[in-house]
Scaffold this active site. Structure first.
Site, PDB file in Angstrom:
ATOM      1  N   HIS B  56       0.826  -1.213   0.000  1.00 10.86           N
ATOM      2  CA  HIS B  56       0.000   0.000   0.000  1.00 10.86           C
ATOM      3  C   HIS B  56       0.856   1.257   0.000  1.00 10.86           C
ATOM      4  CE1 HIS B  56      -3.121  -2.794   0.988  1.00 10.86           C
ATOM      5  NE2 HIS B  56      -2.636  -3.050   2.179  1.00 10.86           N
ATOM      6  N   HIS B 218      -6.616  -4.438  -1.358  1.00 13.04           N
ATOM      7  CA  HIS B 218      -5.839  -5.682  -1.327  1.00 13.04           C
ATOM      8  C   HIS B 218      -5.998  -6.473  -2.612  1.00 13.04           C
ATOM      9  CE1 HIS B 218      -6.390  -4.518   2.858  1.00 13.04           C
ATOM     10  NE2 HIS B 218      -5.209  -5.065   3.051  1.00 13.04           N
TER      11      HIS B 218
END
Ligand SMILES: Nc1ncnc2c1ncn2[C@@H]1O[C@H](COP(=O)(O)OP(=O)(O)O)[C@@H](O)[C@H]1O
Ligand SMILES: Nc1ncnc2c1ncn2[C@@H]1O[C@H](COP(=O)(O)OP(=O)(O)O)[C@@H](O)[C@H]1O
Ligand SMILES: [Mg+2]
Ligand SMILES: [Mg+2]
Ligand SMILES: [Mg+2]
Ligand SMILES: [Mg+2]
Lengths: 209, 332, 332, 209
Positions: B56, B218
């Site tokens: 991320h 994700h």
């Protein structure tokens, strides 16, 4: 009839091996309704566990399973780390210092492990999680442990697989799959799948005894 | 799989080595893989830590520094970190007045942070955890895992970090974090999937004329798969459900955060921002602060998310306060 | 083609509208598509402008602001801007003491800037042009178009902008720009191609096991296509030819710029930076400043480039000087 | 025999149309050895030119071509903008105020245009640019203009195509293709291709006269 610690260690090793073989499949299942890491996570954790088993085979059953639980918690991460970690920690606490356990003690310990998973994850039956495979397996053992152990272990493995498949058509209410809403229906849950491998490994490892 | 990596198993370790080499003045890395502010612990200052799976970037490690996080715990790619990391981070940043854990609402993150908090408290460190759950793509309910924590996490880390820097106590800092959570909502979409290094192939297949609406961070599929649409139509699909939450009204001032998922160029993000601005004007909502760029990503996924945060003077002042981290810097 | 755009023909206009909406405090846009610093012209200050095709964001528009560019001229995607734009930009930033044109060495850019410079000079505005040509992938020669201008452009714009901000005269500012050009070298590679919106399909096809070494920033193929390699091997392929130029030696201090091409996540760029740092240490060269991120891009291309700039006290001081633009900000 | 301005305007319109039809092909050629925009650039420029022609058809030849040149310079960008822009500006300057031009005047103007392109771009024969198509075409016109105009125009179009093809096997020394080194060899040059279209349009537009 009693089960010595080295048999329980053999079960852990067999589960580790089965997880390694199923690594791709579990990750594939997780990519459909999760984030494509369940097989990777479990394999990472149990290869770490393998490195810890030496020296624990002839010790207390409690020490063995506690070590497994601690290792999983500190290497797996994700949802499955704390859940399987708690499962094995509870097993360890329940079995304590005895270097061999009776089937009844083992089944009671597995129940304690299941309770730990439910306490930690708050999942209910039908939420489409590992609990849906673990619960019927433990119940089957509790019902069968009075009789032939091999038969009871076999019934548990079958019950786990049935529980895993029963929730495949459902939408998930816990874990990442719950984010998908309707889209999760029809997909097999990765955690319920690894839990089924656990009870199959238990059956195959103890049958020999 | 086409990536600038050496070995999937070592990717995160090597990333951290690179971050320390580049930003040694701001951060250091301690075992087991915790990014810690170079000058931590700061006695008398509330420690603020966060963490989550890697992939991320720049979140969370890129937000460690003056005025934001004191430590970040990166897990394996898309896998929440382990309790040992949060425990080590909590110890490393404890200035004696408590530590705030900013936790994104994912089952794994929540459980691992909980275990760490229990262990830290057992050591006598005061810990308060605040869970961020701002993703309107997920219908909330008592019986589910609830909403995901996405874009609001970045805003919370900045605002809460500024308060802690200014000497606010743990209760105040935690209260501000909840305030950001209560006043922020997000929605995301993806044009492409992404590939988890250890998995080696894209998490999902998607057609050239399709996109995913309501994704998380994700690489997971979203709420629904629809036909490709124009940037303006897509922006409507993201902003409308956020406004339907009913917390942003005519006359409000908001911070608008247009975030890239990792593989989307800035050119496109500004086209989206332009439409966000237009939609909000139409509703009588004015953007008084903004953030445009890729700050909370899903590896190389192409797509974007929109986060709105309702601002008041307090939040605005804390947003404007100086920050000096690898990924966010102003006022210093 | 999967992009967050409405209409390829309007993409750049809409991008600029978004930039102004987001950064109205720093920039404004004037006809014909020129990004101008909000407070330009500043009497007595040398104006610094640049420009080139769009699709390289944040370069150049994202670098307009205090301490960097006074104006940027974005052309169509990968197409150099037209003279009218540079003429309008030159007029808009002329503070009476001359304007510097920073031109990347591409035939189109050079010719269009030349035409604009002639027109501006005809109007009595003093203009000096400096051409940036730092790409070692291209063999230089009197009889060819010469080397491309790539990563060094970003560094030149920052350093030269700081000098102009501090009141340096045109000759000094132009001299510094040449100094950066003389002391900087770059090399880039691509894992994937990119798609020009108006073209609708990838500029080149490439296999899953192949990569392009020695690319520019226009989605053009590189010098050679080779089999995919590890991040460390790739970094060697980029750094070695730069060092072979013989301008960086043991004991030197350099600025190391690891740049993403647009579709490459930060996680990977830090893995590359780690290796750049390791290679340079091995040569006795120390990195005293660095920049890691996607600053000069090729739309959504996956890949990276490495730029090294030899630093002395003057260049270091100007690099560290305050800058406040949409894409680069520190010290303020 | 003379050529009135409206015929020259018809040539410009026909060239614009041929460029529009060849937009994809020119862009394809440019993606192989450039940056995939030559067709887009030329089409953008000449559709702008189309919008400017009204009112210029019956005026001076010089005014027509100057307007075309200015429009290209201010709308095309890239390398081809200043080059084709200069080409038409020089044509305009050479032809001045006359509302009809002789073949000799036109050919002289085309030579002036070619000289402008070379002055601006510094390309030599064999560098693999539009100059390699433009030069032989102008030479063919200079040789043939004494005789039958249609035949001379045809020879020019053929010469342009031959020049375009002659440099296809070569590596480029100017323009983006030069960055590719050996890899540019074997690819047809986009600019030489659009220049060939120019002389084909000239032939087809004037043949009718
Ligand atoms: N609250 C919960 N209770 C029990 N099991 C859960 C819960 N949440 C998730 N799981 C199980 O964890 C599995 C996913 O594990 P894993 O992919 O390793 O973690 P993560 O979802 O964090 O990536 C799911 O398939 C599900 O069976
Ligand atoms: N120096 C030059 N002299 C003459 N023609 C050139 C020169 N450089 C490039 N060209 C021509 O321009 C063409 C490319 O035009 P275009 O693609 O529109 O511009 P750009 O290369 O800037 O993208 C090339 O095919 C070549 O024929
Ligand atoms: Mg998972
Ligand atoms: Mg995970
Ligand atoms: Mg171009
Ligand atoms: Mg081109």
């Amino acid at each position: 009839m009693v089960i010595p610690t080295d048999r329980l260690a053999a079960f852990v090793e067999l589960f580790a091996q089965r997880l390694h073989e199923a690594r791709e499949e579990l990750t594939q299942l997780d990519s459909a309704i999760g984030d494509a890491d369940h097989g990777i996570n479990m394999d990472r954790g149990f290869s770490a566990v393998n490195g810890e088993l030496a020296g624990l085979r002839d010790g207390a059953a409690g020490a063995l399973f506690k070590k497994v639980g601690m290792t999983l918690i500190s290497t797996v991460g994700g949802a499955s780390g704390p859940l399987y970690g708690t499962f094995f920690l509870r097993l360890g606490t329940a079995l304590g210092d005895s270097t061999e356990v009776t089937p009844e003690q083992l089944v009671a310990a597995l129940r304690a492990g299941l309770d730990g998973v439910v306490a930690r994850g708050k999942a209910e039956l039908g939420d489409k999680t590992m609990v849906d495979a673990m619960t019927p397996a433990v119940v089957a053992l509790e019902e069968g442990v009075g009789g032939d152990l091999a038969a009871a272990l076999d019934a548990a493995a079958v019950a786990a697989a049935e529980g895993r498949d029963r929730v495949t058509p459902l939408v998930a209410r816990k874990g990442r799959a719950s984010y998908l809403g309707e889209r999760a229906a029809g997909h097999q849950d990765p955690g319920a799948t690894s839990t089924t491998l656990l009870f199959e490994a238990l059956r195959d490892a103890l049958r020999a005894s | 799989m086409k990536k600038l990596i050496n070995d999937p198993a070592r990717a995160v370790d090597e990333e951290l080595a690179g971050m320390v080499a580049a930003h040694g003045d701001l951060i250091r890395v301690i075992e087991p893989n915790v990014v810690v502010r170079a000058d931590a612990p700061r006695p008398g200052k509330v420690g603020v830590i966060s963490g989550g799976g890697s992939g991320h970037e720049p979140m969370h490690g890129g937000f460690v520094g003056m005025g934001m996080l004191d430590a970040a715990c990166p897990g394996a790619v898309f896998t929440s970190p382990v309790p040992e990391q949060m425990l080590a981070a909590t110890r490393a940043v404890d200035g004696g007045v408590g530590v705030l854990h900013i936790v994104k609402n994912y089952t794994g993150d929540v459980m691992n942070f909980d275990l760490a908090a229990e262990l830290a408290q057992a050591e006598g460190i005061e810990v308060t955890s605040v869970v961020i759950a701002d993703d309107v793509a997920v219908q909330d309910s008592l019986y589910t895992a609830g909403r995901r924590g996405v874009g609001a996490t970045v805003l919370a880390e900045k605002i809460v970090g500024a308060a802690a820097e200014s000497g606010a106590d743990l209760e105040t800092v935690a209260g501000l974090c909840r305030k950001v959570q209560d006043n922020a909502r997000s929605m995301g979409m993806a044009l492409t999937s992404c590939t988890v290094p250890a998995a080696g192939k894209p998490t999902f297949e998607i057609g050239d004329d399709e996109m995913e609406i309501g994704i998380g961070i994700h690489g997971e599929p979203g709420r629904r798969r629809v036909k490709l649409a124009s940037a303006d139509e897509i922006t409507e699909m993201l902003v409308t459900p956020i406004l339907d939450e009913g917390i942003f009204g005519r006359g409000d001032q908001v911070l608008a955060f247009v975030n890239g998922m990792g593989g989307t160029p800035l050119l496109e993000l500004y086209i989206v921002y332009r439409k966000v601005d237009e939609i909000l004007r139409g509703r009588g909502i004015s953007i008084s602060r903004n953030l445009v760029g890729s700050y909370i990503t899903s590896l190389e996924m192409a797509g974007c998310s929109v986060t709105l945060l309702k601002l008041d003077d307090e939040l605005t002042r804390l947003w404007d306060a100086p920050v000096h981290t690898p990924a966010l810097r102003w006022g210093v």
